[in-house]
Design an enzyme around this catalytic site. Structure first.
Site, short mmCIF file in Angstrom:
data_model
loop_
_atom_site.label_atom_id
_atom_site.label_comp_id
_atom_site.label_asym_id
_atom_site.label_seq_id
_atom_site.Cartn_x
_atom_site.Cartn_y
_atom_site.Cartn_z
N THR A 1 -12.88 0.19 11.89
CA THR A 1 -11.59 -0.53 10.92
C THR A 1 -12.00 -1.07 10.41
O THR A 1 -12.83 -1.69 10.16
CB THR A 1 -10.82 -0.06 12.50
OG1 THR A 1 -9.51 -0.72 11.30
CG2 THR A 1 -10.58 -1.11 13.52
N LYS B 1 -15.29 -0.08 7.44
CA LYS B 1 -15.23 1.60 6.20
C LYS B 1 -16.06 2.17 5.13
O LYS B 1 -16.76 2.83 6.09
CB LYS B 1 -13.85 1.97 6.30
CG LYS B 1 -13.00 1.60 7.52
CD LYS B 1 -11.30 2.50 7.19
CE LYS B 1 -10.30 2.50 8.27
NZ LYS B 1 -8.78 3.17 8.15
N ALA C 1 -2.65 1.96 -4.31
CA ALA C 1 -3.99 3.01 -4.68
C ALA C 1 -5.19 2.23 -4.25
O ALA C 1 -6.55 2.23 -4.90
CB ALA C 1 -3.91 3.34 -6.03
N GLY D 1 -8.01 1.24 -0.63
CA GLY D 1 -8.93 2.48 0.31
C GLY D 1 -7.90 3.41 1.25
O GLY D 1 -8.25 4.74 1.21
N SER E 1 -3.82 0.83 -13.17
CA SER E 1 -5.38 1.62 -13.47
C SER E 1 -5.59 2.23 -12.97
O SER E 1 -6.27 2.85 -12.89
CB SER E 1 -6.41 0.55 -14.17
OG SER E 1 -6.21 -0.79 -13.49
P1 ATR Z 1 -6.77 -0.71 2.23
O1 ATR Z 1 -8.08 -0.57 2.22
O2 ATR Z 1 -5.97 -1.59 2.80
O3 ATR Z 1 -5.85 0.04 1.44
P2 ATR Z 1 -6.93 -2.61 -0.37
O4 ATR Z 1 -7.94 -1.78 -1.15
O5 ATR Z 1 -6.87 -4.38 -0.61
O6 ATR Z 1 -7.24 -2.67 0.93
O7 ATR Z 1 -5.54 -2.37 -1.60
C1 ATR Z 1 -3.91 -2.80 -0.87
C2 ATR Z 1 -2.85 -2.12 -2.06
O8 ATR Z 1 -1.85 -2.72 -1.46
C3 ATR Z 1 -3.11 -1.99 -3.43
O9 ATR Z 1 -2.83 -0.68 -3.78
C4 ATR Z 1 -2.92 -3.43 -3.87
O10 ATR Z 1 -2.55 -3.76 -5.12
P3 ATR Z 1 -2.95 -3.44 -6.14
O11 ATR Z 1 -4.36 -2.94 -6.42
O12 ATR Z 1 -2.28 -3.96 -7.46
O13 ATR Z 1 -4.17 -5.00 -6.01
C5 ATR Z 1 -1.70 -3.41 -2.97
N1 ATR Z 1 -0.75 -4.56 -2.56
C6 ATR Z 1 -1.12 -5.08 -1.42
N2 ATR Z 1 -0.12 -5.95 -1.08
C7 ATR Z 1 0.92 -5.97 -2.58
C8 ATR Z 1 2.35 -6.08 -2.56
N3 ATR Z 1 2.61 -7.35 -2.10
N4 ATR Z 1 3.22 -6.00 -3.86
C9 ATR Z 1 2.86 -4.31 -3.79
N5 ATR Z 1 1.09 -4.07 -3.87
C10 ATR Z 1 0.74 -4.74 -3.13
#
Ligand code: ATR
Length: 301
Positions: free
Chosen positions: A79, A83, A144, A146, A171
């Site tokens: 986890t 990952k 978008a 992981g 993007s």
């Molecule tokens: P994970 O592996 O949990 O998906 P990550 O790759 O860091 O973690 O992605 C986090 C996601 O949450 C992303 O889509 C991020 O948006 P950005 O790509 O624009 O950073 C989104 N995210 C995190 N905090 C957010 C918030 N407060 N409002 C909207 N989107 C958020």
């Protein structure tokens, strides 16, 4: 005690002679429900296993996993935040792990480490078990990163009518659409990307969705990815809002409840992805012997 140190919660298979040993690796890991879930599956299917916790330091996943398998460990769940490390650690990946870009389940066979990803299958099974019709549905996937990438393949394979990926940074959503468009085409799904802002204006973007899945990390910091304006367009009493986070009613779930939508947290996904891992390790012949929905009900109680 430094919680990031690898020796705190070490599960050494050498200490369990004659028993097949499994573990979940993460950091932090002490609050993981996986040992409880797997212990219940083992009881249900009369399997004798030990399932423990591993907390590698952030740069020590490879060393910890190497010693776990060298000492006789049979399989590992992985986890946050390991990952991607688990993906590079595996000698061979399943097609769904390659597509997911991440590995949450490892096992060893003839000295070779296999990496799989059961997250998306777990989400789909939980949704279906809750009576959510995926085939022909319109899905909004928030985020978008992981977590989104990990579930996109199994979601598209259910042949929804349309799936819109919405993210703060456009993007990354575009990138996911590029990556998954061959699969979407093969299942005749209209797969598109948009910016979060677009959801505030129904003239710019259709806002009627059957299922809204939150795969952003916003809930962890007690925020919602959706503005109240966007939420007011998106949630109706006919919609179903699913947050992959579990253990609390997130701000996004609150917005959905406020509009009369049905909601679910991600506890069922956790149990169902664990069920898939258990069957990879112990054999698909045990499918009928385990009861993930009963385990979920116990956890909720
Ligand atoms: P994970 O592996 O949990 O998906 P990550 O790759 O860091 O973690 O992605 C986090 C996601 O949450 C992303 O889509 C991020 O948006 P950005 O790509 O624009 O950073 C989104 N995210 C995190 N905090 C957010 C918030 N407060 N409002 C909207 N989107 C958020």
């Amino acid at each position: 005690m430094n919680p990031a140190h690898s020796n705190d919660l070490h599960t050494d298979p050498a200490q369990f002679p004659g028993v097949d040993v499994y573990a979940v690796a993460g950091n932090p890991i002490s609050h993981s429900k996986s040992p409880t879930i797997h212990a219940r599956f083992a009881e249900q299917s009369k399997q004798k296993i030990h399932y423990g916790l591993l907390q590698p330091a952030l740069d020590e996943f490879k060393a910890v996993a190497t010693s776990f398998f060298a000492n006789g460990g049979k399989g590992m769940n992985v986890t946050v935040p390991f990952k991607l490390d688990a993906q590079s650690f595996a000698d061979e990946l399943t097609a769904r792990a390659q597509l997911a870009g991440a590995v949450n389940t490892l096992h060893i066979e003839n000295g070779k480490i296999f990496g799989d990803n059961t997250d998306g299958a777990g989400l789909v099974r939980d949704l279906l078990a809750q009576g959510i019709q995926l085939q022909g549905s319109r899905i909004l996937l928030l985020g978008a990163g992981g977590a989104s990438r990990g579930v996109l393949g199994p979601l598209l394979a259910q042949s929804p009518k349309a799936l819109l990926i919405v993210n703060r940074s456009h993007s990354k959503a575009d990138e996911l659409v590029r990556l998954f468009s061959p699969l979407a085409q093969s299942h005749q799904v209209s797969l598109q990307a948009a910016n979060l802002d677009a959801l505030e204006d129904p003239n710019r973007m259709p806002t009627a969705f059957d299922l809204i899945i939150n795969a952003t990390a916003a809930g962890l910091s007690n925020e919602s990815a959706l503005s109240d304006l966007a939420a007011s367009h998106i949630f109706t009493p006919q919609s179903f809002a699913y947050d992959m986070v579990y253990g609390k009613v997130t701000p996004l779930m609150q917005q959905a409840l406020h509009r009369g939508a049905r909601v679910s947290d991600g506890l069922g996904m956790l149990v169902e992805q664990a069920a898939d891992a258990f069957l990879i390790w112990r054999g698909a012949h045990l499918t009928e012997a385990i009861n993930p929905r009963a385990v979920l009900a116990e956890l909720r109680a």
